[in-house]
Write an enzyme that holds these catalytic residues in place. Structure first.
Site, PDB file in Angstrom:
ATOM      1  N   THR A  34       0.802  -1.240   0.080  1.00  0.00           N
ATOM      2  CA  THR A  34       0.048  -0.103  -0.108  1.00  0.00           C
ATOM      3  C   THR A  34       0.896   1.220  -0.069  1.00  0.00           C
ATOM      4  O   THR A  34       1.675   1.225   0.447  1.00  0.00           O
ATOM      5  CB  THR A  34      -0.926  -0.082   1.342  1.00  0.00           C
ATOM      6  OG1 THR A  34      -1.483  -1.292   1.115  1.00  0.00           O
ATOM      7  CG2 THR A  34      -1.969   1.171   1.364  1.00  0.00           C
TER       8      THR A  34
ATOM      9  N   ILE B  50       2.106  -0.141   6.992  1.00  0.00           N
ATOM     10  CA  ILE B  50       2.580  -1.480   6.746  1.00  0.00           C
ATOM     11  C   ILE B  50       2.660  -2.179   8.477  1.00  0.00           C
ATOM     12  O   ILE B  50       3.387  -1.660   9.234  1.00  0.00           O
ATOM     13  CB  ILE B  50       3.920  -1.289   6.633  1.00  0.00           C
ATOM     14  CG1 ILE B  50       4.058  -0.714   4.988  1.00  0.00           C
ATOM     15  CG2 ILE B  50       4.736  -2.914   6.364  1.00  0.00           C
ATOM     16  CD1 ILE B  50       3.196  -1.381   3.999  1.00  0.00           C
TER      17      ILE B  50
ATOM     18  N   PHE C  17      -8.423  -4.533   5.723  1.00  0.00           N
ATOM     19  CA  PHE C  17      -7.416  -4.781   5.163  1.00  0.00           C
ATOM     20  C   PHE C  17      -7.288  -5.944   4.365  1.00  0.00           C
ATOM     21  O   PHE C  17      -8.272  -6.551   4.403  1.00  0.00           O
ATOM     22  CB  PHE C  17      -6.118  -4.498   6.378  1.00  0.00           C
ATOM     23  CG  PHE C  17      -5.792  -5.321   7.361  1.00  0.00           C
ATOM     24  CD1 PHE C  17      -6.519  -6.292   7.557  1.00  0.00           C
ATOM     25  CD2 PHE C  17      -4.844  -4.885   8.092  1.00  0.00           C
ATOM     26  CE1 PHE C  17      -6.384  -7.082   8.691  1.00  0.00           C
ATOM     27  CE2 PHE C  17      -4.833  -5.668   9.413  1.00  0.00           C
ATOM     28  CZ  PHE C  17      -5.651  -6.685   9.680  1.00  0.00           C
ATOM     29  N   GLU C  18      -6.263  -6.213   3.936  1.00  0.00           N
ATOM     30  CA  GLU C  18      -6.105  -7.568   2.993  1.00  0.00           C
ATOM     31  C   GLU C  18      -7.158  -7.620   1.897  1.00  0.00           C
ATOM     32  O   GLU C  18      -7.962  -8.554   1.758  1.00  0.00           O
ATOM     33  CB  GLU C  18      -6.097  -8.830   3.909  1.00  0.00           C
ATOM     34  CG  GLU C  18      -4.792  -8.742   4.608  1.00  0.00           C
ATOM     35  CD  GLU C  18      -4.387 -10.286   5.439  1.00  0.00           C
ATOM     36  OE1 GLU C  18      -4.860 -11.064   4.923  1.00  0.00           O
ATOM     37  OE2 GLU C  18      -3.550  -9.985   6.287  1.00  0.00           O
TER      38      GLU C  18
ATOM     39  N   ASN D  96     -13.847  -5.334   1.855  1.00  0.00           N
ATOM     40  CA  ASN D  96     -14.876  -6.049   1.497  1.00  0.00           C
ATOM     41  C   ASN D  96     -15.765  -5.664   0.406  1.00  0.00           C
ATOM     42  O   ASN D  96     -16.182  -6.613  -0.407  1.00  0.00           O
ATOM     43  CB  ASN D  96     -15.875  -6.381   2.842  1.00  0.00           C
ATOM     44  CG  ASN D  96     -15.336  -7.426   3.823  1.00  0.00           C
ATOM     45  OD1 ASN D  96     -13.891  -7.520   3.888  1.00  0.00           O
ATOM     46  ND2 ASN D  96     -15.748  -7.916   4.679  1.00  0.00           N
TER      47      ASN D  96
HETATM   48  C1  LIG Z   1      -4.067  -1.024  10.487  1.00  0.00           C
HETATM   49  C2  LIG Z   1      -3.647  -1.188   8.862  1.00  0.00           C
HETATM   50  C3  LIG Z   1      -2.644  -2.106   8.688  1.00  0.00           C
HETATM   51  C4  LIG Z   1      -2.274  -2.427   7.115  1.00  0.00           C
HETATM   52  N1  LIG Z   1      -0.977  -3.330   6.944  1.00  0.00           N
HETATM   53  C5  LIG Z   1      -0.894  -3.170   5.668  1.00  0.00           C
HETATM   54  C6  LIG Z   1       0.169  -4.084   5.444  1.00  0.00           C
HETATM   55  O1  LIG Z   1       0.870  -4.723   6.084  1.00  0.00           O
HETATM   56  N2  LIG Z   1       0.670  -4.024   4.134  1.00  0.00           N
HETATM   57  C7  LIG Z   1      -0.158  -3.414   3.182  1.00  0.00           C
HETATM   58  O2  LIG Z   1       0.398  -3.391   2.048  1.00  0.00           O
HETATM   59  N3  LIG Z   1      -1.144  -2.515   3.435  1.00  0.00           N
HETATM   60  C8  LIG Z   1      -1.558  -2.618   4.536  1.00  0.00           C
HETATM   61  N4  LIG Z   1      -2.665  -1.925   4.872  1.00  0.00           N
HETATM   62  C9  LIG Z   1      -3.443  -0.985   3.918  1.00  0.00           C
HETATM   63  C10 LIG Z   1      -4.693  -1.851   3.507  1.00  0.00           C
HETATM   64  O3  LIG Z   1      -4.573  -3.088   2.829  1.00  0.00           O
HETATM   65  C11 LIG Z   1      -5.496  -0.707   2.700  1.00  0.00           C
HETATM   66  O4  LIG Z   1      -6.023   0.064   3.520  1.00  0.00           O
HETATM   67  C12 LIG Z   1      -6.782  -1.130   2.021  1.00  0.00           C
HETATM   68  O5  LIG Z   1      -6.396  -2.107   0.989  1.00  0.00           O
HETATM   69  C13 LIG Z   1      -7.655  -0.281   1.408  1.00  0.00           C
HETATM   70  O6  LIG Z   1      -6.977   0.815   0.967  1.00  0.00           O
HETATM   71  P1  LIG Z   1      -7.409   2.080   1.281  1.00  0.00           P
HETATM   72  O7  LIG Z   1      -7.498   2.360   2.754  1.00  0.00           O
HETATM   73  O8  LIG Z   1      -6.577   3.079   0.454  1.00  0.00           O
HETATM   74  O9  LIG Z   1      -8.830   2.455   0.689  1.00  0.00           O
HETATM   75  P2  LIG Z   1      -9.408   2.846  -0.647  1.00  0.00           P
HETATM   76  O10 LIG Z   1      -8.757   1.839  -1.763  1.00  0.00           O
HETATM   77  O11 LIG Z   1      -9.032   4.361  -0.884  1.00  0.00           O
HETATM   78  O12 LIG Z   1     -10.929   2.846  -0.712  1.00  0.00           O
HETATM   79  C14 LIG Z   1     -11.767   3.611   0.204  1.00  0.00           C
HETATM   80  C15 LIG Z   1     -13.008   3.013  -0.074  1.00  0.00           C
HETATM   81  O13 LIG Z   1     -13.649   2.781  -1.505  1.00  0.00           O
HETATM   82  C16 LIG Z   1     -13.849   1.689  -1.595  1.00  0.00           C
HETATM   83  N5  LIG Z   1     -13.464   1.190  -2.944  1.00  0.00           N
HETATM   84  C17 LIG Z   1     -12.010   1.345  -3.426  1.00  0.00           C
HETATM   85  N6  LIG Z   1     -12.152   0.899  -4.814  1.00  0.00           N
HETATM   86  C18 LIG Z   1     -13.521   0.728  -5.174  1.00  0.00           C
HETATM   87  C19 LIG Z   1     -14.160   0.233  -6.403  1.00  0.00           C
HETATM   88  N7  LIG Z   1     -13.553  -0.202  -7.468  1.00  0.00           N
HETATM   89  N8  LIG Z   1     -15.437  -0.024  -6.382  1.00  0.00           N
HETATM   90  C20 LIG Z   1     -16.252   0.152  -5.075  1.00  0.00           C
HETATM   91  N9  LIG Z   1     -15.702   0.686  -4.056  1.00  0.00           N
HETATM   92  C21 LIG Z   1     -14.244   0.835  -4.047  1.00  0.00           C
HETATM   93  C22 LIG Z   1     -13.137   0.890  -0.454  1.00  0.00           C
HETATM   94  O14 LIG Z   1     -13.832  -0.517  -0.594  1.00  0.00           O
HETATM   95  C23 LIG Z   1     -13.215   1.745   0.586  1.00  0.00           C
HETATM   96  O15 LIG Z   1     -14.781   1.497   1.067  1.00  0.00           O
HETATM   97  C24 LIG Z   1      -3.055  -1.740   6.185  1.00  0.00           C
HETATM   98  C25 LIG Z   1      -4.067  -0.647   6.343  1.00  0.00           C
HETATM   99  C26 LIG Z   1      -4.497  -0.595   7.969  1.00  0.00           C
HETATM  100  C27 LIG Z   1      -5.426   0.508   8.181  1.00  0.00           C
END
Ligand SMILES: Cc1cc2nc3c(=O)[nH]c(=O)nc-3n(C[C@H](O)[C@H](O)[C@H](O)COP(=O)(O)OP(=O)(O)OC[C@H]3O[C@@H](n4cnc5c(N)ncnc54)[C@H](O)[C@@H]3O)c2cc1C
Length: 573
Positions: A147, A179, A383-384, A387
Site C-alpha cells: 500500500t 505497513i 485490510f487485505e 470487503n
Molecule cells: C491497520 C492497517 C494495517 C495495514 N497493513 C498493511 C500491510 O501490512 N501491508 C500493506 O501493503 N497494506 C496494509 N494496509 C493497507 C490496507 O490494505 C488498505 O487500507 C486497503 O487495501 C484499502 O485501501 P485504502 O485504505 O487506501 O482504501 P481505498 O482503496 O481508498 O478505498 C476507500 C473506499 O472505497 C472503496 N473502493 C475502492 N475501490 C472501489 C471500487 N472499485 N468499487 C467500489 N468501492 C471501491 C473501498 O472499499 C473503501 O470503502 C493496512 C491498513 C491498515 C489500516
C-alpha cells in the site's frame, strides 16, 4: 472449475465439499502442545494487553516471548527450523491467540500470512535457505509492503520504483504506508514499479538494515493499537538481483497469490475473536439481572447469543474448508478464500456489536473488554482487500470463469457477449440439465450421507444454485462485458455466492457432526437448518432485487448529495 465458481454454472461439486475435512494428524499433534502453551503464555498478560492498547506499544520482551513459543515459524517447513503446520493448523493457532489479543496475533500473523509468505510460495532454493531459518526463529520478522498513499485498493497503481542498473542490481525508491510490523520488521516483501516488456510490477525481498531503508513512527490507530503499523521508506536502496521474488514483471501476480493464500489466517483470527465474545456474552447474560431475572431469560438476548453462535459456526466451517483446499493443493481457491474473508470479518463485527449490546452500559466502559474487541475487529473488513472490492472480485471472477470453463458451451457463452438475444437462456438451460441429470447435491453420491433432518437445507442450496446460474445468465445477457461496471448487481451475485458456499460448508460440517454423541451433533444440525432458512430469505431477496430494485434512484440520490456536499434539509426550513 473451482467449487465456488461452479455454483454460478449451476453445479455443486460435492466431492470437494463432502465429507467435511479433518485436520491432519501431524497438525493435531503439534496443536495439542501448542494451544495450551499459547494459553499459558497469553492469559497472564490480559491486563498488559489493555495497557498496551492504551499506550499503543508492544514491548520487546513480549515479542521475545512469541519467538520463544515458536510462533514465527508456524508454517515454515521443519527442514528450515519451523513447525511445518498446514494452513488449517496455522489458522487454528491464530484462532487460539486471537481469543486473548488481536495485536499479539497480528504480530506473528502478518509475519506468516503475508510478510514472508512470498518466499514460501515463490522463493528460490537459495532465498529459502538464506531467509527461512532466520524467519522461523523470529530472528527476522517480516512485513508486506504494497500500500501507498495513492494506491490502496488500486494496488496496481503503486509509484514506488525500482530501476535496473547495468550491473544487474536494482535501485529502489518510494514510500509505503500502513505497513503492519513496519517498525519491527527485518525483512520486507516490497512491490515496486519496474515497467518493462516483462510486466509492470516486481516483488523484492528488502532487508531493513540496508542503507536507505527506514520506517516512520508507530501509527496512532483506532484498534489493534499495540500492533506495529508504520510507513516504510526506500531511498536509493540497492537491491541485489538475487532478491527479486519470482520473476521480473510478475509482482502483481505474486502480491495477489500471497493475499489469497493468507486469508485463512485472518479468518482463523476472526473465529477466535468470536469465541471470546460468545464466552463473555453468555457469562454477562447469566450474571446480569434486570426485572428480577437474569437477562439470559429474555428472548431478545437469547436471539443474540444464538445468532453469534450460528455466525461463529458458519465462519469456522468456511475458513477451515478453504484452508483444506489450500492444503490439498487445489490450484484455484481465490474466490472461496475471498468468501471466507468477507464472511468471517463481518461475522466477528456483528458479534462484537451484539456482545457489547448485551453488556450495554458496562460494554461501553473501558474497564470491560467489549469496546477494545469492537475497535480491534474493525480493521478486518478493511485490510487485505476491502470487503467491497472483494465482493466485486467474488462476482467478477465467478462470471469471468463461467464462460471460459463451460467446455461444450463455450461458443454459446461467447454468443452471450456477442449477441445477447441469441444467447438467451443458455446458462439456465445448462444448469437445469445438470441438476436434472443427477449432478446436484443430494441426488448423487452423498444422498445417503446427509441426515434426513438436513434434506430441506440441501434442497434450498440446490434451488439457489440454480437461481444463481439463472441470475448469472440474465446478467451476462443483459449487460455483456459492461457487467464489470454494474456494482449493485455484482454485489447481489457475490452475496448469493457467499450464502451458498458458506451454507454448503455448514451443511457438510453438520453432516459429519450429526453422528457425534451428545448434544453437539444435534445442535450442529439445528445450526445448519437455521442457517439455511436465514440464507434462503437473504438469497430470495437478492434474486428478487436483481430485477426489482431502487438502484437507479439510489444512484441519482447519491449524485445529488455528492453535488451538494452535505445533507441539505433541516426542520427549520
Ligand atoms: C491497520 C492497517 C494495517 C495495514 N497493513 C498493511 C500491510 O501490512 N501491508 C500493506 O501493503 N497494506 C496494509 N494496509 C493497507 C490496507 O490494505 C488498505 O487500507 C486497503 O487495501 C484499502 O485501501 P485504502 O485504505 O487506501 O482504501 P481505498 O482503496 O481508498 O478505498 C476507500 C473506499 O472505497 C472503496 N473502493 C475502492 N475501490 C472501489 C471500487 N472499485 N468499487 C467500489 N468501492 C471501491 C473501498 O472499499 C473503501 O470503502 C493496512 C491498513 C491498515 C489500516
Amino acid at each position: 472449475m473451482s467449487v465456488a465458481k461452479s455454483l454460478l454454472a449451476g453445479r455443486i461439486v460435492e466431492d470437494a465439499l463432502f465429507p467435511y475435512p479433518r485436520l491432519r494428524e501431524k497438525d493435531r499433534e503439534v496443536l495439542g502442545m501448542m494451544l495450551e502453551a499459547i494459553d499459558q503464555f497469553l492469559a497472564p498478560h490480559h491486563q498488559d494487553f489493555r495497557r498496551w492498547d492504551r499506550d499503543a506499544a508492544q514491548p520487546a520482551e513480549f515479542i521475545q516471548g512469541l519467538r520463544d513459543l515458536g510462533l514465527f515459524g508456524l508454517i515454515i517447513p521443519e527442514e528450515f527450523g519451523g513447525l511445518g503446520l498446514s494452513n488449517a493448523g496455522y489458522a487454528r493457532v491464530l484462532s487460539q491467540s486471537s481469543m486473548h489479543d488481536s495485536s499479539a496475533s497480528l504480530t506473528f500473523g502478518a509475519h506468516s500470512s503475508i510478510g514472508m509468505k512470498g518466499i514460501l510460495l515463490f522463493g528460490t532454493a537459495e532465498q529459502r535457505a538464506r531467509y527461512l531459518p532466520k524467519l522461523a526463529g523470529g530472528e527476522m520478522i517480516a512485513a508486506f509492503c504494497l500500500t501507498e498513499s495513492g494506491a490502496g485498493s488500486d494496488a496496481a497503481s503503486i509509484r514506488t520504483r525500482a530501476e535496473k542498473n547495468a550491473d544487474g542490481t536494482w535501485t529502489l525508491n518510494g514510500e509505503k504506508i500502513w505497513i503492519t510490523n513496519g517498525g519491527i520488521a527485518d525483512l520486507y516483501t516490497v512491490f515496486a514499479r519496474t515497467e518493462s516488456d516483462a510486466g509492470k510490477i516486481t516483488a523484492f525481498l528488502v532487508e531493513a538494515r540496508w542503507p536507505g531503508v527506514s520506517h516512520g513512527p508507530h501509527e496512532d490507530k483506532m484498534g489493534i493499537r499495540a500492533s506495529s503499523t508504520t510507513t516504510v521508506s526506500f531511498v536509493d536502496v540497492k537491491v541485489p538481483p538475487q532478491n527479486v521474488l519470482d520473476v521480473e514483471g510478475k509482482g502483481f501476480k505474486v502480491a495477489m497469490a500471497i493475499l489469497n493464500n493468507g486469508r485463512t489466517g485472518l479468518g482463523g483470527g476472526a473465529v477466535g475473536g468470536m469465541k471470546t465474545l460468545i464466552a463473555l456474552a453468555t457469562q454477562q447474560a447469566q450474571v446480569r439481572k434486570q426485572f428480577g431475572e437474569p437477562i439470559a431469560q429474555y428472548g431478545l438476548i437469547r436471539e443474540k447469543i444464538a445468532q453469534m453462535t450460528i455466525d461463529c459456526f458458519a465462519a469456522e466451517s468456511v475458513v477451515w474448508m478453504v484452508a483444506h483446499y489450500i492444503d490439498s493443493g487445489r490450484e484455484d481457491y481465490s474466490m472461496e478464500a475471498a468468501i471466507s474473508k468477507v464472511y468471517a470479518s463481518e461475522a466477528v463485527q456483528r458479534s462484537a456489536y451484539e456482545a457489547l449490546q448485551i453488556a450495554a452500559g458496562n460494554g461501553f466502559m473501558r474497564d470491560f473488554p467489549y469496546e477494545q474487541a469492537s475497535r480491534d475487529c474493525r480493521i478486518l473488513t478493511i485490510f487485505e482487500g476491502t470487503n467491497e472490492v472483494l465482493r466485486l472480485y467474488i462476482a467478477l471472477s465467478g462470471l469471468k470463469d463461467l464462460g471460459k470453463s463451460l467446455g461444450e458451451l463455450k461458443v454459446a457463452v461467447d454468443e452471450i457477449f456477442n449477441h445477447p438475444i441469441k444467447g438467451f437462456g443458455v446458462l439456465a438451460d445448462y444448469a437445469e440439465k445438470r441438476l436434472s441429470h443427477a449432478t446436484g447435491v443430494g441426488r448423487d453420491k452423498i444422498v445417503g450421507k446427509i441426515p434426513p433432518a438436513l434434506r430441506e437445507a440441501t434442497a434450498i442450496y440446490e434451488k439457489y444454485t440454480m437461481e444463481l446460474a439463472k441470475a448469472s445468465d440474465f446478467l451476462l445477457r443483459k449487460y455483456g462485458r459492461s457487467i464489470a461496471g454494474r456494482q449493485h448487481a455484482l454485489k447481489r451475485v457475490a452475496d448469493i455466492s457467499i450464502d451458498l458456499f458458506v451454507g454448503l460448508c455448514v451443511l457438510s460440517r453438520a453432516t459429519t457432526l450429526a453422528a457425534a454423541p451428545g448434544d453437539a451433533g444435534t445442535q450442529a444440525v439445528g445450526i445448519a437448518q437455521t442457517f439455511a432458512q436465514q440464507a434462503k430469505r437473504r438469497m430470495a431477496n437478492h434474486v428478487r432485487r436483481l430485477t426489482r430494485n431502487e438502484d437507479e434512484e439510489m444512484d441519482q440520490l447519491a449524485g445529488f448529495v455528492l453535488e451538494q456536499g452535505r445533507y441539505p434539509w433541516d426542520v427549520l426550513g
